[in-house]
Design an enzyme around this catalytic site. Structure first.
Site, short mmCIF file in Angstrom:
data_model
loop_
_atom_site.label_atom_id
_atom_site.label_comp_id
_atom_site.label_asym_id
_atom_site.label_seq_id
_atom_site.Cartn_x
_atom_site.Cartn_y
_atom_site.Cartn_z
N GLU A 20 43.01 27.79 -23.57
CA GLU A 20 42.75 27.16 -24.77
C GLU A 20 41.86 26.17 -24.89
O GLU A 20 42.18 25.11 -25.52
CB GLU A 20 44.04 27.12 -25.74
CG GLU A 20 44.89 28.29 -25.80
CD GLU A 20 46.16 28.21 -26.49
OE1 GLU A 20 46.67 26.94 -26.57
OE2 GLU A 20 46.72 29.07 -27.06
N ASP A 44 53.43 34.31 -26.69
CA ASP A 44 53.50 32.91 -26.73
C ASP A 44 54.55 32.59 -27.88
O ASP A 44 54.33 32.54 -29.13
CB ASP A 44 52.09 32.62 -27.58
CG ASP A 44 51.98 31.18 -28.04
OD1 ASP A 44 52.84 30.22 -27.49
OD2 ASP A 44 51.03 30.68 -28.59
N GLU A 75 57.81 26.97 -33.77
CA GLU A 75 56.20 26.89 -34.00
C GLU A 75 56.18 28.40 -34.93
O GLU A 75 55.58 28.49 -36.04
CB GLU A 75 55.48 27.14 -32.93
CG GLU A 75 53.98 27.30 -33.26
CD GLU A 75 53.18 27.32 -32.12
OE1 GLU A 75 53.76 26.93 -30.84
OE2 GLU A 75 51.90 27.73 -32.24
C1 GCV Z 1 49.82 22.84 -26.96
C2 GCV Z 1 50.56 27.98 -28.51
C3 GCV Z 1 50.38 26.76 -29.48
C4 GCV Z 1 49.48 25.43 -28.95
C5 GCV Z 1 49.87 25.09 -27.69
C6 GCV Z 1 49.86 26.34 -26.75
C7 GCV Z 1 50.52 25.83 -25.37
O1 GCV Z 1 49.01 28.37 -28.33
O2 GCV Z 1 49.97 27.18 -30.90
O3 GCV Z 1 49.58 24.57 -29.94
O4 GCV Z 1 49.04 24.30 -27.16
O5 GCV Z 1 50.70 27.23 -27.25
O6 GCV Z 1 51.76 26.30 -25.05
O7 GCV Z 1 49.72 25.21 -24.66
#
Ligand code: GCV
Length: 749
Positions: A343, A422, A450
């Site tokens: 990411e 995720d 989340e």
């Molecule tokens: C910290 C998901 C979340 C991100 C997070 C990522 C991760 O994609 O939406 O906010 O980033 O996981 O676990 O690194």
């Protein structure tokens, strides 16, 4: 005067909330009016109200900081069974952790039983707190149990007519855990006479991760701003950091990373480390080791080098110096968590190096100090070609880490999310748990909700986590549940454990919702002992948080235990993944947002069918990453469980499930059922009026009213969408919208 009702402002997701918000506002108005009445009422009126409330002997409202450590006073008859407990306490060493243990014991006994323990060094009538070695010196005749590190022993005993109560461990931390265990038993009115309890944690590493940014915000945090940082530096007042460490210690958590895995390199700046040290100092009395998330690009990003290539000797030297500098100031520093090549985070791929190269260079710097690297397996390409039916984000972690098995140093732990995507409302266990038998591994669970309601909706996650932990990978056709793999109990790996993404904040109740705290509690309890049932864990939590009234315990337990299925029913049944706003807030329903982009959270719904084909025969081949017995189960439609069907298979809407329903009818029904169950939460909570204190009653009720409305929004959005897509009506005639969309699609194809 204390606020009568806590008011958090309108819930987010404004689009659908106009009504909910106005009703909440109305509730607030009523409550404030009442608060006003109290202020203006004659004194006799206030006294009368006070007395009648007092006579109900309701457990008091949860304090901001205490959460499940409320230590409410027991009524006289419940307290009586503890009359035989000692009246003194003696600590056999004066380490900061043992001092905390002593203080906690005195505080807990005083608040629950109304007795003040005196400090004393008399063998009789005394709680003895210390390590096994100290205990042996103190009472040579005492037969000591074998305890692995951090396990504790609670023993009520007598020698030559002299009564004493031992709380012992091989480490100070274990003694503290023993004190918390004893206090929990008393809060739950368990009998402790003749106690002889030895408990050892299942896994050595039990950490939480915070995703706090240096500006004070928290990524995916729903409980207010950071307790550690504000305005680019560490907060001046760290009282709450200490309070957090106390909570963590009470559930056996021994490490905490304090900053976002999308790490700001500035955290490692020379002038930042003394600030971090202050947080470590706040944690230390509670036995919680501080750790940091680091940006692998730091040697370059901080301007010291022109490279961060892990195989460059200058880079190795940089990490060594940085780590030495940290340990000079924080001798009990825990180590680093690394998110790389994920990411947008920099990673070893920049230099054609592997995650093992990256992890090991840091691990070697930490090794002389006993520090650890948690290297996250959440590495994937978020620019996948959505038109490629063989592309599959779920495959990434295994594809990258399995070939590296055995190449990581022994102080590296691969931190693996519970599922291959995720933190969706339901995913299968990640196949990587079975894919690195020669490498330390740990499981990453998400406490912050989340994708599961963001603490504005009830979703108790322990039942979900247990399904993953208990999942049997059948390695070599032998029983190999995930919990044993991640705790390092198979294949003789030295380390392993649990990492929970907690994201508590400055809000009252830490997570922004009193009921969501059951997830933090449950995470700690499972990390300590994953064999505990969800029922046991929630009952422990409810009793400590809301008291022992059977109606309260029964009702709250039932609400919590059913909440994950309820949420799944209206947000993502049959393993589709949460049908939420993937490219946005991860909260509202937006089922099309996951399609036609590179993020790879596809459900592949079209006008004929739905689901990701991950089979070996015709799909992405993801199923082939599991050991053979598991492959077999998921590959065949006959044995693939209904609740994960659409994760593994693309099927027509008319496909008949094992339950006998078609997929489309199941989707309609589960959404209606879920919305009804959510409405039921309001009714269930209302039965507790007068049984839980008014403050918490009033705080929680509007949350459920809001959730019930949100569930309807979800139900109608998803049912309407899938009806338009499929053109197949609901057998029960509940979806009335005329659909031309599916017919159009059919004509076009
Ligand atoms: C910290 C998901 C979340 C991100 C997070 C990522 C991760 O994609 O939406 O906010 O980033 O996981 O676990 O690194």
């Amino acid at each position: 005067m204390k606020k009568f009702v806590r008011w958090n402002g309108p819930p987010r997701g404004q689009k659908y909330n106009a009504r909910a918000s106005s009703e909440l506002a109305c509730d607030k108005h009523v409550s404030m009016k009442w608060a006003g009445c109290f202020r203006q009422a004659p004194i006799w009126f206030s006294i009368a109200i006070f007395c009648s409330v007092g006579s109900l002997a309701l457990p008091a409202a949860e304090s901001d900081t205490d959460a499940w450590l409320r230590y409410s006073a027991l009524d006289a008859s419940s307290a009586k069974q503890y009359d035989q407990l000692p009246t003194r306490v003696e600590v056999l060493d004066d380490s900061p952790v043992l001092k905390s243990a002593q203080h906690e014991l005195i505080e807990g006994i005083s608040r629950m039983l109304g007795r003040t323990l005196r400090a004393g060094s008399d063998r009789r009538d005394v709680f003895l707190l210390g390590t096994l070695a100290e205990m042996h010196q103190r009472i040579p005749g005492l037969k000591l149990p074998e305890l692995r590190a951090e396990g504790y022993w609670l023993k009520a005993d007598q020698i030559s007519g002299e009564k004493f109560f031992v709380i012992a461990s091989s480490t100070d931390r274990g003694v503290l855990y023993g004190v918390f265990a004893l206090l929990s038993k008393i809060a739950r009115r368990e009998t402790v006479t003749n106690l002889d309890d030895a408990e050892t944690p299942y896994a050595p590493l039990r950490w939480v991760n915070q995703w706090d940014n240096l500006d004070g915000s928290i990524e995916r945090g729903y409980g207010g701003p950071s307790i550690f940082f504000a305005d680019g530096k560490v907060r001046d007042d760290l009282k709450r950091a200490g309070d957090y460490a106390r909570l963590l210690a009470s559930i056996g958590i021994n490490g905490c990373t304090i900053n976002n895995v999308n790490a700001d390199p500035r955290i490692l700046r020379d002038d930042f480390i003394p600030q971090i040290k202050r947080i470590a100092d706040a944690f230390r009395p509670w036995g919680v080791q501080l750790a940091l998330s680091v940006d692998l690009g730091s040697p370059k990003a901080l301007g010291d080098l022109d490279t961060f290539d892990p195989l460059d000797p200058k880079v190795a030297e940089w990490w060594k110096k940085k780590v030495d500098e940290i340990y000079q100031q924080i001798p009990n520093f825990g180590g680093f968590v690394v998110k790389a090549d994920s990411e947008g985070q920099p990673g070893p791929s920049t230099y054609g190096r592997t995650p093992a190269d990256a992890a090991n260079v840091i691990a070697r710097a930490l090794k002389p100090h006993g520090g650890l690297v948690f290297y996250r397996a959440f590495v994937y390409n978020h620019h996948l070609d959505w038109q490629d039916l063989k592309a599959d984000r779920a495959k990434a972690a295994y594809d990258i880490f399995h070939p590296l098995d055995g190449k990581f140093d022994d102080n590296v732990i691969i931190q693996i999310k519970n599922g291959p995507i995720d933190f969706q409302v339901r995913e299968p266990a990640s196949p990587l748990f079975a894919g690195v038998p020669h490498t330390n591994e740990g499981i990453e669970l998400q406490i912050t909700q989340e994708y599961t309601g963001q603490q504005r909706q009830l979703c108790f996650l322990v039942p979900m986590w247990k399904e993953v932990l208990d999942f049997d990978m059948r390695i070599g056709n032998e029983a190999t549940p995930v919990k044993e793999l991640v705790a390092g109990r198979v294949f003789h790996r030295p380390l392993g454990g649990f990492a929970g993404v907690a994201n508590v904040g400055m809000d009252a109740n830490w997570l922004g919702s009193p009921l969501a705290m059951a997830n933090l509690y449950g995470f700690g309890r499972l990390a300590w002992n994953p064999n505990l049932s969800a029922e046991t864990i929630i009952e422990e939590w409810t009793r400590q948080t809301f008291g022992n009234d059977p109606l309260v315990v029964h009702t709250i337990d039932a609400m919590q235990l059913s909440s994950w299925h309820t949420y799944e029913n209206y947000t993502g049944p049959l393993g589709t993944g949460t049908l939420t706003f993937i490219t946005g807030n991860h909260y509202d329903p937006a089922p099309e947002s996951s399609e036609r982009n590179g993020w790879g959270q596809w459900h592949r719904a079209d006008h004929n069918g739905i689901g990701m084909d991950r089979t070996m025969a015709t799909g992405t081949g993801f199923i082939g990453q599991y050991p053979p017995a598991v492959q077999k189960m998921y590959e065949s439609l006959d044995t693939c469980p209904d609740n994960l069907l659409l994760f593994f298979h693309h099927v027509p809407y008319t496909y008949v499930l094992h339950s006998g329903k078609t997929v489309i009818q199941y989707i309609y029904d589960s959404h209606y059922e879920g919305a009804e169950q959510a409405a039921g939460l309001v009714a269930q909570w209302k039965t507790l009026r007068g049984h839980v204190d008014q403050q918490r009653y009033n705080d929680v009720l509007p949350r459920f009213e809001y959730q019930a409305k949100e569930a309807i929004v979800w139900r109608d959005t998803i049912c309407d969408w899938i009806y338009r897509l499929s053109g197949i009506p609901d057998q029960k005639g509940r979806i009335r919208q005329a659909s031309t969309f599916a017919a159009d699609l059919r004509r076009a194809s």
